[in-house]
Write an enzyme that holds these catalytic residues in place. Structure first.
Site, PDB file in Angstrom:
ATOM      1  N   SER A   1      79.355  12.787  55.021  1.00 34.85           N
ATOM      2  CA  SER A   1      80.076  13.657  54.093  1.00 34.85           C
ATOM      3  C   SER A   1      79.524  13.538  52.675  1.00 34.85           C
ATOM      4  O   SER A   1      79.298  12.437  52.167  1.00 34.85           O
ATOM      5  CB  SER A   1      81.558  13.276  54.069  1.00 34.85           C
ATOM      6  OG  SER A   1      82.226  13.978  53.042  1.00 34.85           O
TER       7      SER A   1
ATOM      8  N   GLU B   1      86.650  25.708  57.014  1.00 34.96           N
ATOM      9  CA  GLU B   1      87.389  25.031  55.945  1.00 34.96           C
ATOM     10  C   GLU B   1      87.216  25.863  54.676  1.00 34.96           C
ATOM     11  O   GLU B   1      86.235  25.713  53.950  1.00 34.96           O
ATOM     12  CB  GLU B   1      86.871  23.611  55.732  1.00 34.96           C
ATOM     13  CG  GLU B   1      87.126  22.687  56.896  1.00 34.96           C
ATOM     14  CD  GLU B   1      86.715  21.244  56.621  1.00 34.96           C
ATOM     15  OE1 GLU B   1      86.069  20.966  55.578  1.00 34.96           O
ATOM     16  OE2 GLU B   1      87.040  20.389  57.456  1.00 34.96           O
TER      17      GLU B   1
ATOM     18  N   ASP C   1      87.103  19.700  47.524  1.00 37.76           N
ATOM     19  CA  ASP C   1      88.083  20.539  48.199  1.00 37.76           C
ATOM     20  C   ASP C   1      88.938  21.157  47.102  1.00 37.76           C
ATOM     21  O   ASP C   1      89.417  20.455  46.208  1.00 37.76           O
ATOM     22  CB  ASP C   1      88.950  19.719  49.158  1.00 37.76           C
ATOM     23  CG  ASP C   1      88.137  19.147  50.319  1.00 37.76           C
ATOM     24  OD1 ASP C   1      87.020  19.638  50.569  1.00 37.76           O
ATOM     25  OD2 ASP C   1      88.627  18.207  50.969  1.00 37.76           O
TER      26      ASP C   1
ATOM     27  N   HIS D   1      86.502  23.880  51.232  1.00 33.33           N
ATOM     28  CA  HIS D   1      85.477  22.835  51.115  1.00 33.33           C
ATOM     29  C   HIS D   1      84.156  23.396  50.580  1.00 33.33           C
ATOM     30  O   HIS D   1      83.455  24.118  51.273  1.00 33.33           O
ATOM     31  CB  HIS D   1      85.251  22.187  52.482  1.00 33.33           C
ATOM     32  CG  HIS D   1      84.296  21.041  52.456  1.00 33.33           C
ATOM     33  ND1 HIS D   1      84.678  19.771  52.114  1.00 33.33           N
ATOM     34  CD2 HIS D   1      82.970  20.971  52.717  1.00 33.33           C
ATOM     35  CE1 HIS D   1      83.634  18.963  52.184  1.00 33.33           C
ATOM     36  NE2 HIS D   1      82.577  19.682  52.544  1.00 33.33           N
TER      37      HIS D   1
ATOM     38  N   VAL E   1      90.196   8.773  56.254  1.00 35.68           N
ATOM     39  CA  VAL E   1      90.707  10.149  56.355  1.00 35.68           C
ATOM     40  C   VAL E   1      90.012  10.945  57.457  1.00 35.68           C
ATOM     41  O   VAL E   1      90.253  12.141  57.617  1.00 35.68           O
ATOM     42  CB  VAL E   1      90.620  10.912  55.004  1.00 35.68           C
ATOM     43  CG1 VAL E   1      91.432  10.206  53.937  1.00 35.68           C
ATOM     44  CG2 VAL E   1      89.180  11.123  54.564  1.00 35.68           C
TER      45      VAL E   1
ATOM     46  N   HIS F   1      81.202  14.212  50.167  1.00 33.57           N
ATOM     47  CA  HIS F   1      82.260  13.652  49.326  1.00 33.57           C
ATOM     48  C   HIS F   1      81.842  12.237  48.932  1.00 33.57           C
ATOM     49  O   HIS F   1      82.131  11.791  47.823  1.00 33.57           O
ATOM     50  CB  HIS F   1      83.592  13.587  50.085  1.00 33.57           C
ATOM     51  CG  HIS F   1      84.325  14.878  50.153  1.00 33.57           C
ATOM     52  ND1 HIS F   1      84.967  15.423  49.071  1.00 33.57           N
ATOM     53  CD2 HIS F   1      84.550  15.723  51.189  1.00 33.57           C
ATOM     54  CE1 HIS F   1      85.561  16.554  49.427  1.00 33.57           C
ATOM     55  NE2 HIS F   1      85.309  16.760  50.713  1.00 33.57           N
TER      56      HIS F   1
END
Length: 160
Positions: free
Chosen positions: A74, A127, A83, A130, A68, A76
């Site tokens: 990250s 963002e 998100d 985020h 992605v 994540h």
């Protein structure tokens, strides 16, 4: 698998891109503990805000993160970033959820990771959706000093 009353593991790990590419986006034990903890903190936010919090992206394994276009470091990948999508709109910027989180997320240990007008510091465009869990002490400090996480990291954590 239910993580809390309002959050499931599927909500944190489901990805259309992972399905499309056949990527197994299953967290290991350490990542799973992080995801559970983040879900518990989000549950506290939900209970205070008294509205649903919708996760569009939570955990990403390395392969999915690469697919992605996520940055290599990250959070994540560690299960410590989410998100968020607004109930009230297809966008997040400017929504009531966005405004509430900007004012209150730090109280629960979350920061808006890439804020407006800080691309020159973070290297990432704004963002609004985020959020990253950093803990209440760091999040409160960043809020109080109007500082990005990158500035905090350079000042206090980078020991190169």
């Amino acid at each position: 698998m239910e993580l809390t009353k309002h959050f499931t593991l599927e909500e944190f790990t489901k990805s259309d891109k992972a399905i499309e590419l056949g990527i197994n986006n299953t967290p290991n034990d350490e990542e799973m503990e992080n995801i559970k903890f983040v879900a518990e903190q989000l549950e506290l936010i939900r209970n205070t805000y008294k509205q649903p919090i919708n996760i569009t992206s939570g955990y990403r394994c390395e392969e999915l993160n690469n697919a992605v276009g996520g940055v290599p470091n990250s959070y994540h990948r560690k299960g410590l970033a989410v998100d968020i999508k607004a109930e009230s709109s297809n966008t997040f910027k400017g929504t009531k959820e966005n405004k509430w989180l900007i004012e209150n997320a730090y109280k629960y240990g979350f920061i808006l990771r890439y804020t407006d007008d800080t691309e020159d510091i973070t290297g990432v465009k704004y963002e609004s959706w985020h959020y990253r869990y950093v803990g209440t002490q760091i999040a409160s400090y960043l809020n109080e000093h109007d500082m990005t996480y990158d500035e905090y990291y350079i000042r206090f954590l980078d020991r190169r």
